[in-house]
Scaffold this active site. Sequence first.
Site, PDB file in Angstrom:
ATOM      1  N   ASP A  43       0.879  -1.166   0.000  1.00 21.85           N
ATOM      2  CA  ASP A  43       0.000   0.000   0.000  1.00 21.85           C
ATOM      3  C   ASP A  43       0.916   1.214   0.000  1.00 21.85           C
ATOM      4  O   ASP A  43       1.553   1.523   1.009  1.00 21.85           O
ATOM      5  CB  ASP A  43      -0.882  -0.042   1.263  1.00 21.85           C
ATOM      6  CG  ASP A  43      -1.671   1.254   1.470  1.00 21.85           C
ATOM      7  OD1 ASP A  43      -1.667   2.121   0.562  1.00 21.85           O
ATOM      8  OD2 ASP A  43      -2.282   1.388   2.544  1.00 21.85           O
ATOM      9  N   LYS A  67       2.573  11.179  -3.462  1.00 17.13           N
ATOM     10  CA  LYS A  67       1.562  10.456  -4.234  1.00 17.13           C
ATOM     11  C   LYS A  67       0.614  11.405  -4.969  1.00 17.13           C
ATOM     12  O   LYS A  67       0.105  11.079  -6.039  1.00 17.13           O
ATOM     13  CB  LYS A  67       0.768   9.565  -3.271  1.00 17.13           C
ATOM     14  CG  LYS A  67      -0.244   8.652  -3.921  1.00 17.13           C
ATOM     15  CD  LYS A  67      -0.823   7.720  -2.875  1.00 17.13           C
ATOM     16  CE  LYS A  67      -1.909   6.814  -3.405  1.00 17.13           C
ATOM     17  NZ  LYS A  67      -2.392   5.901  -2.348  1.00 17.13           N
ATOM     18  N   GLU A 102      -7.148   0.176  -4.472  1.00 13.17           N
ATOM     19  CA  GLU A 102      -7.149   0.091  -3.012  1.00 13.17           C
ATOM     20  C   GLU A 102      -8.470  -0.474  -2.460  1.00 13.17           C
ATOM     21  O   GLU A 102      -8.436  -1.366  -1.602  1.00 13.17           O
ATOM     22  CB  GLU A 102      -6.842   1.467  -2.406  1.00 13.17           C
ATOM     23  CG  GLU A 102      -5.372   1.841  -2.599  1.00 13.17           C
ATOM     24  CD  GLU A 102      -5.088   3.327  -2.390  1.00 13.17           C
ATOM     25  OE1 GLU A 102      -5.978   4.056  -1.903  1.00 13.17           O
ATOM     26  OE2 GLU A 102      -3.964   3.753  -2.724  1.00 13.17           O
ATOM     27  N   ASP A 104     -12.724   5.244   2.824  1.00 13.35           N
ATOM     28  CA  ASP A 104     -11.296   5.354   3.128  1.00 13.35           C
ATOM     29  C   ASP A 104     -10.929   6.778   3.525  1.00 13.35           C
ATOM     30  O   ASP A 104     -10.802   7.668   2.674  1.00 13.35           O
ATOM     31  CB  ASP A 104     -10.492   4.912   1.885  1.00 13.35           C
ATOM     32  CG  ASP A 104      -8.974   4.971   2.109  1.00 13.35           C
ATOM     33  OD1 ASP A 104      -8.532   5.530   3.137  1.00 13.35           O
ATOM     34  OD2 ASP A 104      -8.234   4.466   1.240  1.00 13.35           O
TER      35      ASP A 104
HETATM   36  P1  ADP Z   1      -2.938   7.286   3.920  1.00 10.59           P
HETATM   37  O1  ADP Z   1      -3.816   6.239   3.336  1.00 10.59           O
HETATM   38  O2  ADP Z   1      -3.409   8.664   3.589  1.00 10.59           O
HETATM   39  O3  ADP Z   1      -1.512   7.102   3.611  1.00 10.59           O
HETATM   40  P2  ADP Z   1      -3.451   6.212   6.628  1.00 10.59           P
HETATM   41  O4  ADP Z   1      -4.576   5.353   6.266  1.00 10.59           O
HETATM   42  O5  ADP Z   1      -2.256   5.551   7.160  1.00 10.59           O
HETATM   43  O6  ADP Z   1      -3.030   7.234   5.505  1.00 10.59           O
HETATM   44  O7  ADP Z   1      -4.004   7.256   7.707  1.00 10.59           O
HETATM   45  C1  ADP Z   1      -3.194   8.176   8.318  1.00 10.59           C
HETATM   46  C2  ADP Z   1      -4.035   9.085   9.138  1.00 10.59           C
HETATM   47  O8  ADP Z   1      -4.689   8.327  10.147  1.00 10.59           O
HETATM   48  C3  ADP Z   1      -3.232  10.154   9.842  1.00 10.59           C
HETATM   49  O9  ADP Z   1      -3.871  11.404   9.675  1.00 10.59           O
HETATM   50  C4  ADP Z   1      -3.305   9.708  11.291  1.00 10.59           C
HETATM   51  O10 ADP Z   1      -3.250  10.804  12.164  1.00 10.59           O
HETATM   52  C5  ADP Z   1      -4.658   9.067  11.348  1.00 10.59           C
HETATM   53  N1  ADP Z   1      -4.819   8.179  12.504  1.00 10.59           N
HETATM   54  C6  ADP Z   1      -4.049   7.121  12.853  1.00 10.59           C
HETATM   55  N2  ADP Z   1      -4.512   6.574  13.997  1.00 10.59           N
HETATM   56  C7  ADP Z   1      -5.591   7.295  14.361  1.00 10.59           C
HETATM   57  C8  ADP Z   1      -6.512   7.241  15.463  1.00 10.59           C
HETATM   58  N3  ADP Z   1      -6.392   6.317  16.407  1.00 10.59           N
HETATM   59  N4  ADP Z   1      -7.508   8.138  15.495  1.00 10.59           N
HETATM   60  C9  ADP Z   1      -7.633   9.065  14.536  1.00 10.59           C
HETATM   61  N5  ADP Z   1      -6.805   9.189  13.503  1.00 10.59           N
HETATM   62  C10 ADP Z   1      -5.800   8.313  13.395  1.00 10.59           C
HETATM   63 MG    MG Z   2      -4.465   4.761   2.259  1.00 18.76          MG
END
Ligand code: ADP
Ligand code: MG
Length: 617
Positions: free
Chosen positions: A24, A87, A187, A211
């Site tokens: 991912d 990205k 995704e 998502d």
């Molecule tokens: P992406 O797909 O955009 O790369 P992710 O799916 O990894 O990102 O999500 C990252 C986001 O999730 C960040 O903004 C992070 O702060 C948020 N995040 C991670 N854990 C938590 C949580 N427990 N509660 C709220 N937000 C969260």
């Molecule tokens: Mg993602």
Amino acid sequence: MARIPIDIKTGKVTDQREIIVGIDLGTTNSMIAYVDGEQPRIIPVGHASNGILPSAIHFDIGGGIVVGHAAKARLVSSPQSTVYSVKRLMGRTASDLTEEQRKLPYTVISRPETGILDIVIDERVYSPVELSSYILKDLKDQASFLLRQEIRKAVITVPAYFSDSQRQATRQAGELAGFEVLRIINEPTAASMAYGIGLSREEAKTVMVYDLGGGTFDVSILRIEDGIFDVLASQGDNFLGGDDIDLAICRHWLKQYAIQEDQQSLGELRVAAENAKIRLSEVTECEIPFRNLVLRLTRTELEELAEPFIEKSIQCCKMALKDSGINVKELDEIVLVGGSTRLPVVIKRLVNEFGIHINDTLHPEQVVALGAAVQADILSGNRRDFLLLDVTPLSIGIETMGGLMDTIIPRNSKLPLRLAKQYTTSRDGQRNIRISVFQGERELVKDNLLLGEFILKGIPPMPAGLPRIELVFSIDVDGILSAKARELRSNQEQELEIRSAFKLDQEEIISRLKESVQFADSDMKNKVLIDARNEAAYIDQNARKFLNNNQTLLLPEEVQLILQKLAAMDALAGSEDAEALQHSIDAFNRETAAIAHKVMDIQIQQSLGGSQVDHLT
Ligand code: ADP
Ligand code: MG
């Protein structure tokens, strides 16, 4: 546990299956996973048990490249030499940059000829493909180290809305990192697969994949049927995600506490805000030490701050549903993806709004990588029960006269299927017929892939063209191809089963398709020539039969004319000049037509002769 065959003599592992990983490649975070035995697992890169690798890249003074957590930490201390959200720029040109995308903190320039975007860091120019490849390379190296095996093959995910050029850029980044990229998948498809949705062929479902990540929100409506994942609609907001909530918390604190508003402390404040947000998934209130202060935040406050963003996402979901033409009642389930769906308020809102089953048992930031690993496992052939085979990737056909490919099953035919076609013999008294089955798009079988051959024996001797040979091809859902040939007049039959009809991998299929386009012209010319030669051979055979059978009816000059025209035609059949050959065929047909008609008339009179004579006398 995976079974590992061991050579008893040497004690060596003989055939350790090559691991194919799923990746991912996220805007905020990236992750890599593989299937261990039957279980998809996240590979714990970045010294973190959750396997999260922030998609951040830092260039240090010595020219070194740092990826992941260490780079993310530098976003605060040295933002000018640290990049994130690459990205967003993948496969994009200046013309598709939105106003908001122009606000990225680093300098983006576009190449004059193509408009392709590059990023400038410390006066050096990097392409988004190159930057993404650093992240992928880091994942590759760490995974190879942790699994004690060189990882070379990968499936990489992209958002459902990614264009061809964005997918291509992602593929290139993978290749630049040294991967063989077996497939680029969506995704939301990966996320559904992580929950096992669509992994059995009987299943038909309509799913909403929600998502909410760090910087982007995507929602897709998927229709899953016969193992095919169809994106009915996808909507999203490229600037909606956890980052917005972090900023909202910062603003909230700035109002409440006396915090200096310089770049450094604002950067640190964002880090503190994200920490508070994450902790509030577990506890209802928290205190975060910040310089000489202690910042407080409760879950209720967080939910109020997050509410406008969640509301925006719900509106997107409704739009996606509308676009897809699906009624909420027809939705079977929701799949949660993205770290921000850990906010308890997200589930609450979704339940209120849609009231259907929500898949949230897996870690939402991991599901995409886990699903990509499931797909990788399928591609590696480990799941015999489930070949990811919705359609035939290439055409299947048989060899006919002159080495031509005669397609029976066109490419992209939906499985399972059954198709029949009739053939006949080309020689008088032909007893056997060889059936060679090929796969590919080229006009000549020699350029396609031979899948198998069999011989239909025992055809009773008949003049050429009289036997009726029916060829039936069928492919079942497991991709097993069977070919059956039967001579309908005598009921002789022969069967062939080909188990490995689709063992080609994606790359090979693509290269074969490319070839078929590349050689389309020369293939067509070849085909025209072979068609003409076949026709000439057929005419030659029949004309000689005709001469033989009708000796008494033909005048010497007629025989002369036929032989002369035949000789002219046969001489050209050996040449490469299809046009001249076709002319000689046409000339033969034109100039001998009168003789053929004469003989036919005489034959008709003779066959009617008896009764005519009776009648006349
Ligand atoms: P992406 O797909 O955009 O790369 P992710 O799916 O990894 O990102 O999500 C990252 C986001 O999730 C960040 O903004 C992070 O702060 C948020 N995040 C991670 N854990 C938590 C949580 N427990 N509660 C709220 N937000 C969260
Ligand atoms: Mg993602």
